[in-house]
Enzyme design. Structure first.
Site, PDB file in Angstrom:
ATOM      1  N   LYS A 145      49.872  -0.104   0.406  1.00 33.38           N
ATOM      2  CA  LYS A 145      49.653   0.190   1.829  1.00 33.38           C
ATOM      3  C   LYS A 145      48.545  -0.705   2.337  1.00 33.38           C
ATOM      4  CE  LYS A 145      51.247   3.079   4.960  1.00 33.38           C
ATOM      5  NZ  LYS A 145      52.568   3.695   5.019  1.00 33.38           N
TER       6      LYS A 145
HETATM    7  P1  NAD Z   1      54.072   5.041  15.661  1.00 30.13           P
HETATM    8  O1  NAD Z   1      52.796   4.321  15.875  1.00 30.13           O
HETATM    9  O2  NAD Z   1      55.341   4.388  16.069  1.00 30.13           O
HETATM   10  O3  NAD Z   1      54.015   6.471  16.408  1.00 30.13           O
HETATM   11  C1  NAD Z   1      53.024   7.420  16.196  1.00 30.13           C
HETATM   12  C2  NAD Z   1      53.252   8.531  17.217  1.00 30.13           C
HETATM   13  O4  NAD Z   1      52.380   9.611  16.934  1.00 30.13           O
HETATM   14  C3  NAD Z   1      52.946   8.109  18.653  1.00 30.13           C
HETATM   15  O5  NAD Z   1      53.857   8.774  19.522  1.00 30.13           O
HETATM   16  C4  NAD Z   1      51.529   8.646  18.872  1.00 30.13           C
HETATM   17  O6  NAD Z   1      51.245   8.870  20.248  1.00 30.13           O
HETATM   18  C5  NAD Z   1      51.602   9.931  18.098  1.00 30.13           C
HETATM   19  N1  NAD Z   1      50.327  10.441  17.637  1.00 30.13           N
HETATM   20  C6  NAD Z   1      49.332   9.804  16.986  1.00 30.13           C
HETATM   21  N2  NAD Z   1      48.320  10.646  16.736  1.00 30.13           N
HETATM   22  C7  NAD Z   1      48.703  11.859  17.230  1.00 30.13           C
HETATM   23  C8  NAD Z   1      48.115  13.126  17.253  1.00 30.13           C
HETATM   24  N3  NAD Z   1      46.909  13.344  16.749  1.00 30.13           N
HETATM   25  N4  NAD Z   1      48.810  14.147  17.815  1.00 30.13           N
HETATM   26  C9  NAD Z   1      50.032  13.937  18.339  1.00 30.13           C
HETATM   27  N5  NAD Z   1      50.651  12.748  18.337  1.00 30.13           N
HETATM   28  C10 NAD Z   1      49.979  11.729  17.800  1.00 30.13           C
HETATM   29  O7  NAD Z   1      54.098   5.446  14.129  1.00 30.13           O
HETATM   30  P2  NAD Z   1      55.373   5.805  13.232  1.00 30.13           P
HETATM   31  O8  NAD Z   1      55.838   4.579  12.574  1.00 30.13           O
HETATM   32  O9  NAD Z   1      56.324   6.653  14.010  1.00 30.13           O
HETATM   33  O10 NAD Z   1      54.681   6.694  12.086  1.00 30.13           O
HETATM   34  C11 NAD Z   1      54.434   8.082  12.250  1.00 30.13           C
HETATM   35  C12 NAD Z   1      54.175   8.696  10.886  1.00 30.13           C
HETATM   36  O11 NAD Z   1      55.327   8.503  10.055  1.00 30.13           O
HETATM   37  C13 NAD Z   1      53.011   8.113  10.106  1.00 30.13           C
HETATM   38  O12 NAD Z   1      52.453   9.119   9.301  1.00 30.13           O
HETATM   39  C14 NAD Z   1      53.675   7.072   9.221  1.00 30.13           C
HETATM   40  O13 NAD Z   1      52.908   6.758   8.076  1.00 30.13           O
HETATM   41  C15 NAD Z   1      54.948   7.818   8.861  1.00 30.13           C
HETATM   42  N6  NAD Z   1      56.065   6.974   8.421  1.00 30.13           N
HETATM   43  C16 NAD Z   1      56.550   5.982   9.196  1.00 30.13           C
HETATM   44  C17 NAD Z   1      57.649   5.241   8.754  1.00 30.13           C
HETATM   45  C18 NAD Z   1      58.289   4.162   9.593  1.00 30.13           C
HETATM   46  O14 NAD Z   1      59.340   3.675   9.189  1.00 30.13           O
HETATM   47  N7  NAD Z   1      57.754   3.806  10.747  1.00 30.13           N
HETATM   48  C19 NAD Z   1      58.206   5.515   7.500  1.00 30.13           C
HETATM   49  C20 NAD Z   1      57.691   6.552   6.732  1.00 30.13           C
HETATM   50  C21 NAD Z   1      56.618   7.277   7.208  1.00 30.13           C
END
Ligand code: NAD
Length: 422
Positions: free
Chosen positions: A110
């Protein structure tokens, strides 16, 4: 209720606690335990960047390779003010276990940069990404460590990573990064993959519990890549999305949201989610977690469900789209409430699975149809779900511990045959 302690909010301690429980249940060999307890490598990079204002700022970034036992490291790059070495360490270890849960030939890694992408221009973000990648060019590579998007990064970021890496190694190397735009070696279905994985896991959980999609109320916290795609695909499949939230706030609408309209509002019109005119009661993005629903999908960030609030979670299925949304201290409360948990290392594994397909396609130079990608994803996840649930029932442990046990056992078996070098 006692306030949440700093120890509870320490994500690396949470990751270690779950590893510990599973390792003990497995009766893991002491040497293997010691080996797997530590990350393989960690690097801190200081990234000097000329801002648009003409002033120079030095950003701090990290990359942690937790394990390369089962294959090259795999894991996203996060741009957020909350990034810390401890957090990146935890996220890297979760990637090791996640790749092992779905049985794809990757280790875990990561990366992250402490910055607020919403306050930086596109040019500034490009300079940060390029300098970060250049500093890591000896570490990254299709057979070493392969980044992907995470919070605050996207397809464009991955295109800059690819271009910078290619300039350094002086050859086109599309497989160095996944989650790229389609035009430069990305995969069909990657953008939707993590959300699709949430849908596939929820479908399996419904079948297991004898429930139906129709009338199944879903609350999703986080409306980024994972949350918005999960909302769209789940609604299309017949689920009712009654709660949505992002960092600016949440909306609850018992009649269900029109998700494509909401996506248009947030992504095309670039308006704040809580101002969506499609109806709903405004509340904080935290409060939304405690409304009654059949499925709760935390898809934002870590430490949302804690000992302080777990008692108030009111769902039948908790499908973790985010990494680490539930603290290890809160696990026992969620268990006691009889909530069916799809732990993060299974719940959001759709993303890394299609990243694996993207890497395979890049290396063969032959690209698959979207239906082929989705079908293979479904196969992998359904199989992983069945294995974990079967294991949990057989060994009388909860789903999370079962997922860790299956994963640790897979890594440990490879470590045993490979042996310890020198
Ligand atoms: P992103 O940046 O696209 O979106 C994050 C979202 O969460 C946004 O809508 C933001 O406004 C919201 N957010 C952030 N902090 C917040 C809070 N305290 N309360 C409410 N909403 C909040 O990120 P993403 O890629 O969608 O990732 C989200 C989660 O999923 C993370 O934990 C990431 O590690 C995990 N994840 C992502 C992927 C991927 O393919 N993108 C894969 C596996 C896991």
């Amino acid at each position: 209720m006692a306030p949440v302690t700093q120890d509870e909010l320490n994500v690396y301690a949470s990751a270690e606690a779950r590893f510990e429980v599973a390792a003990q249940r497995l009766g893991l060999d002491e040497d293997v335990y010691r080996f797997l307890q530590y990350p393989s490598k960690e690097i801190t990079v200081y990234i000097p960047v000329m801002l648009d204002s003409g002033h120079l700022k030095v950003f701090t970034g990290y990359r942690v390779l937790h394990s390369a036992v089962r294959g090259p490291g795999k894991g996203g790059i996060r741009f957020s003010m909350d990034v810390s070495l401890n957090e990146v360490r935890a996220l890297a270890s979760w990637m090791t276990w996640k790749c092992a849960v779905v049985n794809i030939p990757f280790g875990g890694a990561k990366g992250g940069v402490i910055c607020d992408p919403t306050k930086l221009s596109k040019n500034e973000l490009e300079r940060i990404t390029r300098r970060y990648t250049a500093e890591l060019s000896d570490w990254l590579g299709p057979e070493r460590d392969i980044p992907a998007p995470d919070i605050g990064t996207n397809e464009q970021t991955m295109a800059w990573v690819l271009d910078t890496y290619a300039m350094h190694v002086r050859q086109a190397t599309t497989a160095v990064v996944t989650g790229k735009p389609l035009d430069i070696g990305g995969s069909q279905g990657r953008k939707e993959a993590t959300g699709r994985g949430v849908l596939i896991n929820c479908d399996k959980a419904l079948a297991k519990l004898g429930m139906k999609r129709e009338g199944c109320r879903v609350i999703i916290q986080g409306f980024g890549n994972v949350g918005s795609m999960a909302a769209m695909l789940m609604q299309r499949a017949g689920y009712k999305i009654i709660g949505v939230a992002d960092i600016y706030g949440a909306l609850l609408n018992e009649n269900g949201f029109d998700v494509p309209e909401l996506i248009d509002w947030v992504y095309t019109q670039k308006k704040p989610l809580p101002d969506f005119p499609g109806g709903g009661t405004k509340m904080s993005s935290h409060q939304i977690l405690f409304n009654p629903c059949e499925i709760l999908v935390p898809a934002a960030t870590e430490n949302q469900i804690t000992t302080e609030n777990a008692e108030r979670v009111d769902c039948r299925i908790l499908c973790e789209g985010a990494n680490g949304p539930t603290t290890s201290h809160a696990d026992a409360i969620i268990d006691r409430k009889g909530i069916f948990v799809i732990p993060d290392i299974l719940g959001n594994a759709g993303g890394v699975t299609v990243s694996y397909f993207e890497w395979v396609q890049d290396r063969q130079g032959f690209f698959w149809r979207e239906s082929e990608v989705n079908e293979r994803l479904q196969d992998v996840l359904e199989h992983a779900f069945d294995e974990i649930i079967h294991y949990a029932e057989l060994h009388k442990v909860n789903n999370r511990t079962a997922a860790y046990m299956v994963a640790i056992d897979r890594v440990a078996r490879v470590l045993k045959v490979r042996g310890i070098y020198a």
